[in-house]
Design an enzyme around this catalytic site. Structure first.
Site, PDB file in Angstrom:
ATOM      1  N   ARG A  20      -8.440 -39.033  19.816  1.00 47.36           N
ATOM      2  CA  ARG A  20      -7.168 -39.512  20.378  1.00 47.36           C
ATOM      3  C   ARG A  20      -6.701 -40.790  19.697  1.00 47.36           C
ATOM      4  O   ARG A  20      -5.531 -40.933  19.364  1.00 47.36           O
ATOM      5  CB  ARG A  20      -7.285 -39.730  21.882  1.00 47.36           C
ATOM      6  N   ASN A  38      -7.445 -36.317  26.814  1.00 46.74           N
ATOM      7  CA  ASN A  38      -8.549 -35.383  26.953  1.00 46.74           C
ATOM      8  C   ASN A  38      -8.278 -34.449  28.124  1.00 46.74           C
ATOM      9  O   ASN A  38      -7.742 -34.874  29.152  1.00 46.74           O
ATOM     10  CB  ASN A  38      -9.864 -36.125  27.217  1.00 46.74           C
TER      11      ASN A  38
END
Length: 90
Positions: A20, A38
């Site tokens: 990320r 996530n």
């Protein structure tokens, strides 16, 4: 050029490998707004908004990810335009 949004669902070893954060950095380099988060099933979901050529470049990058990632698949779909000020992770 028109601005568009796309959603990507990234499957593989993509959690716990700075996926990320790396996506955020790449998106910012390309002038893309949106977010990466996530999912409970181990995937990462990315919503990216900006110029279509930049989104295409980020989508290509999502197949690679950071060095520790092992991407199995990336499914990209069109989304309605949404305005975000920046690219965040959650």
């Amino acid at each position: 050029m028109a601005k568009v949004c796309k959603r990507a669902l990234v499957k593989g070893r993509v959690q716990g490998v700075w996926y990320r954060g790396s996506t955020q950095r790449k998106a910012q380099e390309l002038g893309i707004s949106g977010w990466a988060k996530n999912l409970a099933d181990g995937r990462v979901e990315v919503l990216m908004c900006g110029e279509e050529s930049a989104l295409s470049e980020l989508a290509d990058w999502l197949h690679e990810g950071p060095p520790m990632a092992q991407v199995e698949s990336v499914n990209v779909s069109d989304e309605p335009w949404q305005a975000f000020e920046t690219f965040t992770t959650g």
